[in-house]
Design a protein around this motif. Structure first.
Motif, PDB file in Angstrom:
ATOM      1  N   ILE A  55       0.863  -1.180   0.000  1.00  0.00           N
ATOM      2  CA  ILE A  55       0.000   0.000   0.000  1.00  0.00           C
ATOM      3  C   ILE A  55       0.901   1.232   0.000  1.00  0.00           C
ATOM      4  CG2 ILE A  55      -1.828   1.263   1.199  1.00  0.00           C
ATOM      5  CD1 ILE A  55      -2.757  -1.447   0.291  1.00  0.00           C
ATOM      6  N   TYR A  56       0.630   2.143  -0.913  1.00  0.00           N
ATOM      7  CA  TYR A  56       1.400   3.379  -1.002  1.00  0.00           C
ATOM      8  C   TYR A  56       0.472   4.551  -0.689  1.00  0.00           C
ATOM      9  CZ  TYR A  56       3.853   7.308  -3.337  1.00  0.00           C
ATOM     10  OH  TYR A  56       4.446   8.510  -3.634  1.00  0.00           O
ATOM     11  N   VAL A  57       0.862   5.363   0.283  1.00  0.00           N
ATOM     12  CA  VAL A  57       0.091   6.548   0.657  1.00  0.00           C
ATOM     13  C   VAL A  57       1.011   7.764   0.553  1.00  0.00           C
ATOM     14  CG1 VAL A  57      -1.269   7.715   2.434  1.00  0.00           C
ATOM     15  CG2 VAL A  57      -1.359   5.215   2.237  1.00  0.00           C
ATOM     16  N   LYS A  58       0.566   8.756  -0.220  1.00  0.00           N
ATOM     17  CA  LYS A  58       1.297  10.018  -0.310  1.00  0.00           C
ATOM     18  C   LYS A  58       0.530  11.071   0.476  1.00  0.00           C
ATOM     19  CE  LYS A  58       3.285  13.451  -3.450  1.00  0.00           C
ATOM     20  NZ  LYS A  58       3.489  13.872  -4.856  1.00  0.00           N
ATOM     21  N   ALA A  59       1.204  11.654   1.464  1.00  0.00           N
ATOM     22  CA  ALA A  59       0.610  12.696   2.307  1.00  0.00           C
ATOM     23  C   ALA A  59       1.258  14.015   1.936  1.00  0.00           C
ATOM     24  CB  ALA A  59       0.827  12.378   3.780  1.00  0.00           C
ATOM     25  N   SER A  60       0.576  14.802   1.109  1.00  0.00           N
ATOM     26  CA  SER A  60       1.158  16.040   0.585  1.00  0.00           C
ATOM     27  C   SER A  60       0.625  17.255   1.323  1.00  0.00           C
ATOM     28  CB  SER A  60       0.864  16.170  -0.913  1.00  0.00           C
ATOM     29  OG  SER A  60      -0.537  16.131  -1.148  1.00  0.00           O
ATOM     30  N   SER A  61       1.331  18.356   1.176  1.00  0.00           N
ATOM     31  CA  SER A  61       0.934  19.605   1.829  1.00  0.00           C
ATOM     32  C   SER A  61       1.172  20.765   0.885  1.00  0.00           C
ATOM     33  CB  SER A  61       1.735  19.820   3.121  1.00  0.00           C
ATOM     34  OG  SER A  61       3.094  20.099   2.829  1.00  0.00           O
ATOM     35  N   GLU A  62       0.610  21.913   1.221  1.00  0.00           N
ATOM     36  CA  GLU A  62       0.751  23.102   0.377  1.00  0.00           C
ATOM     37  C   GLU A  62       2.184  23.634   0.361  1.00  0.00           C
ATOM     38  OE1 GLU A  62      -2.086  25.943   1.706  1.00  0.00           O
ATOM     39  OE2 GLU A  62      -3.823  24.793   1.008  1.00  0.00           O
ATOM     40  N   SER A  63       2.942  23.317   1.388  1.00  0.00           N
ATOM     41  CA  SER A  63       4.324  23.806   1.469  1.00  0.00           C
ATOM     42  C   SER A  63       5.321  22.828   0.855  1.00  0.00           C
ATOM     43  CB  SER A  63       4.695  24.054   2.935  1.00  0.00           C
ATOM     44  OG  SER A  63       4.644  22.841   3.675  1.00  0.00           O
ATOM     45  N   ASN A  64       4.801  21.811   0.153  1.00  0.00           N
ATOM     46  CA  ASN A  64       5.656  20.798  -0.481  1.00  0.00           C
ATOM     47  C   ASN A  64       6.440  19.962   0.521  1.00  0.00           C
ATOM     48  OD1 ASN A  64       4.768  21.688  -2.951  1.00  0.00           O
ATOM     49  ND2 ASN A  64       6.551  22.988  -3.339  1.00  0.00           N
ATOM     50  N   ASP A  65       5.965  19.921   1.739  1.00  0.00           N
ATOM     51  CA  ASP A  65       6.534  19.034   2.751  1.00  0.00           C
ATOM     52  C   ASP A  65       5.724  17.749   2.679  1.00  0.00           C
ATOM     53  OD1 ASP A  65       7.466  17.701   4.940  1.00  0.00           O
ATOM     54  OD2 ASP A  65       6.830  19.172   6.417  1.00  0.00           O
ATOM     55  N   THR A  85      10.782  17.171  -0.264  1.00  0.00           N
ATOM     56  CA  THR A  85      10.354  18.560  -0.427  1.00  0.00           C
ATOM     57  C   THR A  85      10.117  18.884  -1.896  1.00  0.00           C
ATOM     58  OG1 THR A  85      12.689  19.232  -0.426  1.00  0.00           O
ATOM     59  CG2 THR A  85      11.502  19.364   1.670  1.00  0.00           C
ATOM     60  N   ASN A  86       9.846  17.871  -2.682  1.00  0.00           N
ATOM     61  CA  ASN A  86       9.551  18.044  -4.098  1.00  0.00           C
ATOM     62  C   ASN A  86       8.134  17.550  -4.355  1.00  0.00           C
ATOM     63  OD1 ASN A  86       9.341  17.979  -6.883  1.00  0.00           O
ATOM     64  ND2 ASN A  86      11.453  17.313  -7.181  1.00  0.00           N
ATOM     65  N   VAL A  87       7.246  18.451  -4.738  1.00  0.00           N
ATOM     66  CA  VAL A  87       5.832  18.107  -4.891  1.00  0.00           C
ATOM     67  C   VAL A  87       5.605  17.092  -6.004  1.00  0.00           C
ATOM     68  CG1 VAL A  87       5.343  19.998  -6.511  1.00  0.00           C
ATOM     69  CG2 VAL A  87       3.520  19.101  -5.039  1.00  0.00           C
ATOM     70  N   ASN A  88       6.486  17.051  -7.003  1.00  0.00           N
ATOM     71  CA  ASN A  88       6.305  16.150  -8.145  1.00  0.00           C
ATOM     72  C   ASN A  88       6.877  14.764  -7.922  1.00  0.00           C
ATOM     73  OD1 ASN A  88       5.040  18.168  -9.765  1.00  0.00           O
ATOM     74  ND2 ASN A  88       7.059  19.067 -10.170  1.00  0.00           N
ATOM     75  N   ALA A  89       7.526  14.553  -6.787  1.00  0.00           N
ATOM     76  CA  ALA A  89       8.151  13.257  -6.521  1.00  0.00           C
ATOM     77  C   ALA A  89       7.096  12.232  -6.126  1.00  0.00           C
ATOM     78  CB  ALA A  89       9.193  13.394  -5.422  1.00  0.00           C
ATOM     79  N   ASN A  90       7.088  11.104  -6.845  1.00  0.00           N
ATOM     80  CA  ASN A  90       6.201   9.987  -6.526  1.00  0.00           C
ATOM     81  C   ASN A  90       6.997   8.696  -6.584  1.00  0.00           C
ATOM     82  OD1 ASN A  90       3.420  11.214  -6.347  1.00  0.00           O
ATOM     83  ND2 ASN A  90       3.980  11.894  -8.402  1.00  0.00           N
ATOM     84  N   LEU A  91       6.625   7.742  -5.761  1.00  0.00           N
ATOM     85  CA  LEU A  91       7.309   6.458  -5.764  1.00  0.00           C
ATOM     86  C   LEU A  91       6.805   5.598  -6.919  1.00  0.00           C
ATOM     87  CD1 LEU A  91       7.377   5.579  -1.956  1.00  0.00           C
ATOM     88  CD2 LEU A  91       9.327   6.179  -3.392  1.00  0.00           C
ATOM     89  N   THR A  92       7.720   4.832  -7.501  1.00  0.00           N
ATOM     90  CA  THR A  92       7.362   3.856  -8.532  1.00  0.00           C
ATOM     91  C   THR A  92       7.757   2.467  -8.053  1.00  0.00           C
ATOM     92  OG1 THR A  92       9.493   4.091  -9.676  1.00  0.00           O
ATOM     93  CG2 THR A  92       7.689   5.557 -10.355  1.00  0.00           C
ATOM     94  N   PHE A  93       7.022   1.450  -8.494  1.00  0.00           N
ATOM     95  CA  PHE A  93       7.194   0.099  -7.967  1.00  0.00           C
ATOM     96  C   PHE A  93       7.410  -0.879  -9.121  1.00  0.00           C
ATOM     97  CE2 PHE A  93       4.909   2.632  -4.996  1.00  0.00           C
ATOM     98  CZ  PHE A  93       5.261   2.194  -3.739  1.00  0.00           C
ATOM     99  N   ASN A 118      14.776  15.136  -3.669  1.00  0.00           N
ATOM    100  CA  ASN A 118      15.051  15.904  -2.448  1.00  0.00           C
ATOM    101  C   ASN A 118      14.581  15.145  -1.196  1.00  0.00           C
ATOM    102  OD1 ASN A 118      16.069  18.053  -3.972  1.00  0.00           O
ATOM    103  ND2 ASN A 118      14.051  19.000  -4.147  1.00  0.00           N
ATOM    104  N   ILE A 119      15.112  13.960  -1.007  1.00  0.00           N
ATOM    105  CA  ILE A 119      14.754  13.150   0.155  1.00  0.00           C
ATOM    106  C   ILE A 119      15.423  13.732   1.393  1.00  0.00           C
ATOM    107  CG2 ILE A 119      14.801  10.857   1.211  1.00  0.00           C
ATOM    108  CD1 ILE A 119      14.986   9.686  -1.594  1.00  0.00           C
ATOM    109  N   GLU A 120      14.628  14.222   2.320  1.00  0.00           N
ATOM    110  CA  GLU A 120      15.149  14.829   3.539  1.00  0.00           C
ATOM    111  C   GLU A 120      15.415  13.791   4.625  1.00  0.00           C
ATOM    112  OE1 GLU A 120      15.911  18.016   3.870  1.00  0.00           O
ATOM    113  OE2 GLU A 120      15.273  18.468   1.817  1.00  0.00           O
ATOM    114  N   TYR A 121      14.613  12.734   4.638  1.00  0.00           N
ATOM    115  CA  TYR A 121      14.763  11.741   5.708  1.00  0.00           C
ATOM    116  C   TYR A 121      14.032  10.468   5.301  1.00  0.00           C
ATOM    117  CZ  TYR A 121      15.674  10.305  10.546  1.00  0.00           C
ATOM    118  OH  TYR A 121      16.169   9.682  11.662  1.00  0.00           O
ATOM    119  N   LYS A 122      14.539   9.342   5.770  1.00  0.00           N
ATOM    120  CA  LYS A 122      13.837   8.078   5.569  1.00  0.00           C
ATOM    121  C   LYS A 122      14.103   7.150   6.751  1.00  0.00           C
ATOM    122  CE  LYS A 122      15.928   6.841   1.676  1.00  0.00           C
ATOM    123  NZ  LYS A 122      16.356   6.006   0.503  1.00  0.00           N
TER     124      LYS A 122
END
Length: 444
Positions: A55-65, A85-93, A118-122
């Motif tokens: 299951i992939y869930v993207k939790a986006s915000s207006e500040s691109n966080d 911090t990149n709004v266009n970044a999506n995971l591919t599988f 722009n991966i800030e943390y994982k």
């Protein structure tokens, strides 16, 4: 006199509550078996039939966080959290790689579509094993039992061997909830049959609030909560207790010397969880909690429904241990989606890997067999974990409890003083005044 400080405390509490509530909400989008439709139908069917759920869930915000959650049963239940911090970044599988079950091939099966995301943390939380032990001394102490029980008193199962039913997945995209469920039939010895199930019920949050069910934990928009439930399972022993082996993996831009910690916070308020005055935070970066992953729970689980103080039992955790690359635990991690996300960095010098056991039970609670049920709630998220503060109701109650007696003493003292002064004023008479008048009358 006492009312003014009380009013200041109430106003301050109201301001803090407002500030806490004024947080950024997130927009959630959920995919089941993401990108599987890009491959042939046979691959998708194989993934669903063998219990390889993603299951992939993207939790986006207006500040691109943005937070990216990957929930998977491949190699065992696991939750991976990535912050970008990149709004266009999506995971591919890549499902051809995900279904290979080979360490070298699954590497890189989950990547970002944007070459510079722009991966800030994982970080990730993985449930590696289910521990069942025969607590004949009724100690409810896993460390003690590890030292004193022989091998025949244990039944340890790798979650990688479980079959997670796709039929029971039940993804609710509107509420962003879903359940990983497995029956106990796959965990037993040959020629034995047992009923029951083990499940992880996840709920991804998009704003702040508090759960309605006990232990009524506070949550924020940066986390997902889950209920771990063992229901109607026939235990291996009459005195069975259960525990989870959990691993937490974190990759940051700092050296691995930034170790994890498990912090216990105490409170004087048990308004939301009666009888529980503690909360546990497993932090991946305790020196900078605002850029840290967290695994949070209250040290309480429940042995029957409905949840209540009389159905509560204790949750204990062991000390954190390092996961060595050559250990059996490392092999379990390599079989999960962690290698698909972390790639070769999973075992480099900047990745911290720690493991602990979380056990359920309290002496004289009747063991698991009493109700054939155990439920535990916890949360996984990014940033500073939510912390309970004393509610305005409790502040007012405490203030009234402390201020009222003081007010009574002050008012009583003033009243006594005024009364005494009035007595002295009304009863005053000049000395010998009566004898002078009597003498004057006698002379006349």
């Amino acid at each position: 006199m006492a009312a003014l400080p009380t009013m200041k405390v109430v106003i301050l509490a109201s301001i803090l509550t407002f500030v806490f509530c004024d947080i950024e909400k997130r927009n959630l989008k959920t995919w089941s078996w993401p990108d599987c439709e890009k491959y042939n139908e046979t691959i998708c069917n194989e993934a669903k039939q063998n219990g390889s759920i993603v299951i992939y869930v993207k939790a986006s915000s207006e500040s691109n966080d943005n937070l990216h959650y990957v929930f998977s049963t491949i190699g065992g239940p696991s939750v991976v959290v990535l912050r970008t911090t990149n709004v266009n970044a999506n995971l591919t599988f890549n499902w051809e790689k995900l279904l290979q079950y080979n360490n070298s091939l699954i590497d890189g099966a989950i990547t970002f579509s944007d070459p510079q995301p722009n991966i800030e943390y994982k970080f990730a939380v993985v449930f590696t094993r289910l521990l069942e032990y025969d607590d004949t001394d009724d100690s409810a102490d896993l460390d003690y039992c590890e030292k004193h029980l022989n091998l025949t008193s244990w039944n340890i199962r790798d979650f990688s061997l479980f079959h997670w039913s796709s039929d029971d997945l039940k993804v609710n995209a509107s509420t962003n909830t879903f359940v990983f469920n497995t029956t106990s039939d796959v965990m037993i010895k040959t020629n034995e049959t047992r009923n029951g199930s083990i499940s992880f019920a996840f709920s991804v949050k998009h704003d702040n609030g508090r759960t309605s069910d006990l232990p009524r934990m506070l949550y924020i928009a940066n986390e997902t909560m889950f209920d771990f439930v063992i229901a109607n399972y026939t235990p291996s022993f009459n005195n069975s207790r259960f525990a989870l082996e959990v691993a937490v993996v974190s990759l940051s831009n700092e050296a691995a010397s930034v170790d994890m910690s498990v912090d216990l916070t105490k409170s004087i308020d048990d308004e939301y969880t009666p009888g529980v005055f503690e909360i546990i935070d497993w932090l991946t970066n305790p020196k900078q909690s605002h850029i840290s992953g967290f695994f949070q729970w209250k040290p309480v689980s429940y042995i029957s429904l409905p949840r209540g103080r009389n159905t509560a039992t204790k949750v204990e955790h062991s000390d954190l241990k390092n996961v060595d690359k050559s250990s059996s635990s490392a092999k379990l991690l390599n079989n999960t989606v962690l290698l698909a996300v972390f790639n070769e960095s999973l075992w480099n010098g900047k990745t911290v890997k720690r493991m602990a056991n979380i056990s359920f039970g309290l002496p004289k609670d009747g063991f698991y067999i009493k109700n054939n049920y155990t439920a535990w709630t916890a949360a996984i998220g990014y940033g500073t974990p939510p912390a309970d503060s004393i509610s305005i109701t409790v502040i007012i109650t405490i203030s009234a409890g402390l201020g009222l007696p003081v007010l009574i003493i002050i008012v009583g003292g003033i009243y006594s003083f005024i009364r005494k002064m009035r007595k002295r004023s009304s009863g005053y008479e000049p000395i010998n005044a009566g004898s002078i008048n009597r003498n004057y009358t006698q002379v006349n």
